[in-house]
Design an enzyme around this catalytic site. Structure first.
Site, mmCIF file in Angstrom:
data_model
loop_
_atom_site.group_PDB
_atom_site.id
_atom_site.type_symbol
_atom_site.label_atom_id
_atom_site.label_comp_id
_atom_site.label_asym_id
_atom_site.label_seq_id
_atom_site.Cartn_x
_atom_site.Cartn_y
_atom_site.Cartn_z
ATOM 1 N N HIS A 78 0.840 -1.212 0.000
ATOM 2 C CA HIS A 78 0.000 0.000 0.000
ATOM 3 C C HIS A 78 0.870 1.255 0.000
ATOM 4 C CE1 HIS A 78 0.275 0.935 4.427
ATOM 5 N NE2 HIS A 78 0.337 -0.366 4.577
ATOM 6 N N ASP A 80 -0.225 4.408 0.898
ATOM 7 C CA ASP A 80 -0.573 5.431 1.880
ATOM 8 C C ASP A 80 0.196 5.214 3.181
ATOM 9 O OD1 ASP A 80 -2.187 3.012 2.135
ATOM 10 O OD2 ASP A 80 -3.157 4.014 3.817
ATOM 11 N N ASP A 141 6.223 1.616 6.616
ATOM 12 C CA ASP A 141 4.880 1.042 6.485
ATOM 13 C C ASP A 141 4.104 1.902 5.502
ATOM 14 O OD1 ASP A 141 2.337 0.065 6.757
ATOM 15 O OD2 ASP A 141 2.092 0.661 8.840
ATOM 16 N N GLU A 175 -4.932 1.819 2.740
ATOM 17 C CA GLU A 175 -4.949 0.623 3.586
ATOM 18 C C GLU A 175 -5.078 1.000 5.052
ATOM 19 O OE1 GLU A 175 -3.140 -2.526 6.179
ATOM 20 O OE2 GLU A 175 -2.538 -0.462 5.926
ATOM 21 N N GLU A 176 -4.401 2.078 5.444
ATOM 22 C CA GLU A 176 -4.320 2.444 6.870
ATOM 23 C C GLU A 176 -5.674 2.824 7.458
ATOM 24 O OE1 GLU A 176 -1.903 1.934 8.701
ATOM 25 O OE2 GLU A 176 -0.098 1.907 7.474
ATOM 26 N N ASP A 198 4.000 -6.263 3.965
ATOM 27 C CA ASP A 198 3.598 -5.204 4.889
ATOM 28 C C ASP A 198 3.822 -5.659 6.328
ATOM 29 O OD1 ASP A 198 2.599 -2.786 5.718
ATOM 30 O OD2 ASP A 198 0.501 -3.312 5.413
ATOM 31 N N HIS A 380 3.800 3.750 12.424
ATOM 32 C CA HIS A 380 2.916 4.860 12.819
ATOM 33 C C HIS A 380 3.572 5.749 13.869
ATOM 34 C CE1 HIS A 380 -0.749 2.088 11.712
ATOM 35 N NE2 HIS A 380 0.229 2.043 10.818
HETATM 36 ZN ZN LIG Z 1 0.908 -1.249 6.427
#
Ligand SMILES: [Zn+2]
Length: 404
Positions: A78, A80, A141, A175-176, A198, A380
């Site tokens: 992903h 994003d 990520d 995705e997030e 991921d 994150h």
């Molecule tokens: Zn991810």
């Protein structure tokens, strides 16, 4: 061009997702990222390049001679990044041949990586560690996954002597915020199965997720002027508070469970005297146990409504299911990944996910999709990091899966 060069370029594009947006993708930065990737994949020489109206990018690495009959397999990542942390002006820093000393991030000296607090980092002394500068996330990520897939594609095209079947590549938005699979066109993708890149530590292979429902419990009361409410007012807030207070605590709660134990988790309340709704996450690796959780909460809500003179209404919405239910029917998919991880000299690390991935939903949309490591750590967070060595191992595993 190395996988690290690619990674460093991708993280500098701000592609943070925004769950308050209804567009797809939710932010223009994700499209910018996809357009860059489209250009790179074209230069590498991939075929069937499509960036669709929803911001999903797909491409094909054609099969090598004699492997056309192989079922097509996919690799997905992903583009994003998490809405929980700024992704603006990410300044990646490469700490070459890191010697194990504390890594203090220059733009916020309070942000520091220490081996005492980061056991996974302690195992990477001598490696080239990549961090952000202290005020943003890094975006490993999942730009680590994106970089690994693009680099593997480049190597497969440059080395036609590596035999492989048809390979499909998919880069997804949002995705997030749980929307990555929503508009994924499984039919157009046309792979028999796929792998998301991921995950965390080198060797990780994930093929069990939670099954997940969202329950909304609404208590309906009766509001009137509080000065003249005697015998009339029925306060829905009191009912909801009693309901939450009686939810299990010593078991079946996120605070008291790990491994394979599920939970019910009240996480949001919208309250007024007239009407108060409580949102509760239902989670278990065994889908049938969600029904037990639902029954438990339904009867609890009824009891509380009775006691408080309110009325209760309950809605349950399916979120995703444990991908293992699908993958167990096709054991060769996980086995192929396991063998590839071993083939590059790593030990497979297999743990149940206490959450879901895009693969949880894709698996039930007809595309069985376990998850592979890409070298993501502290995701994150402003302390997010990866290493050149992890990225290279992820590339090696993709190549090993392809040639199997
Ligand atoms: Zn991810």
């Amino acid at each position: 061009m190395s996988v690290l060069d690619r990674f460093l370029r991708y993280v500098q594009i701000d592609s943070r997702a925004d769950d308050s947006s209804q567009t797809c993708p939710t932010t223009p930065g994700q499209l910018e990222m996809q357009r860059l990737l489209l250009g790179e994949l074209r230069v590498i020489g991939l075929e069937d390049l499509v960036l669709d109206d929803n911001g999903y990018l797909m491409a094909t690495i054609p099969a090598t001679r004699g492997r056309d009959a192989d079922p097509a397999i996919g690799f997905i990542a992903h583009v994003d990044t998490s809405p929980e942390m700024s992704g603006t002006n990410v300044k990646p820093i490469v700490h070459r041949a890191w010697d194990g000393r504390d890594i203090v991030l220059p733009d916020d000296r309070t942000a520091a990586l220490r081996t005492s607090e980061q056991p996974d980092l302690a195992a990477q002394i001598g490696h080239d560690i990549v961090t952000a500068s202290g005020t943003t996330l890094l975006g490993a990520d999942d730009k680590a996954g994106v970089a690994a897939i693009v680099e593997a594609a480049a190597q497969l095209v440059a080395h036609p002597e590596i035999p492989h079947g048809r390979i499909r590549i998919g880069f997804t938005p949002d995705e997030e915020i749980g929307r990555g699979a929503t508009r994924f066109d499984v039919a157009r993708f046309g792979a028999a199965y796929a792998y998301t890149l991921d995950g965390g530590n080198a060797g990780e292979l994930e093929y069990e997720s939670f099954s997940a429902d969202l329950m909304r419990v609404v208590f309906i009361g009766f509001n009137t002027h509080p000065g003249y409410a005697k015998g009339k007012m029925v306060n829905a807030i009191r009912a909801a508070a009693r309901f939450v207070d009686r939810l299990p605590r010593e078991r079946l709660s996120p605070e008291t469970t790990d491994g394979y134990d599920g939970f019910v988790h009240p996480y949001q309340i919208e309250a007024s005297v007239d009407r108060t709704s409580v949102r509760v996450l239902l989670r278990d690796h065994v889908t049938a146990k969600l029904r037990e959780q639902e029954h438990l909460l339904r009867s609890l809500a009824e009891v509380v409504a009775d006691e408080t003179g309110t009325r209760s209404e309950i809605e349950v919405q399916e979120q995703y299911r444990n991908m293992r239910e699908v993958l167990d029917r096709h054991p060769h998919i996980v086995e192929r990944a396991r063998a590839a991880i071993r083939a590059v000299g790593l030990t497979p690390i297999e743990k149940p996910i206490r959450g879901g991935t895009d693969g949880s939903r894709l698996s039930f949309m007809g595309l069985p999709t376990p998850n592979l490591f890409a070298g993501e750590h502290n995701f994150h967070s402003r302390l997010e990091w990866t290493s050149r060595q992890d990225l290279e191992k992820a590339v090696a595993v993709i190549l090993a899966i392809a040639r199997a």
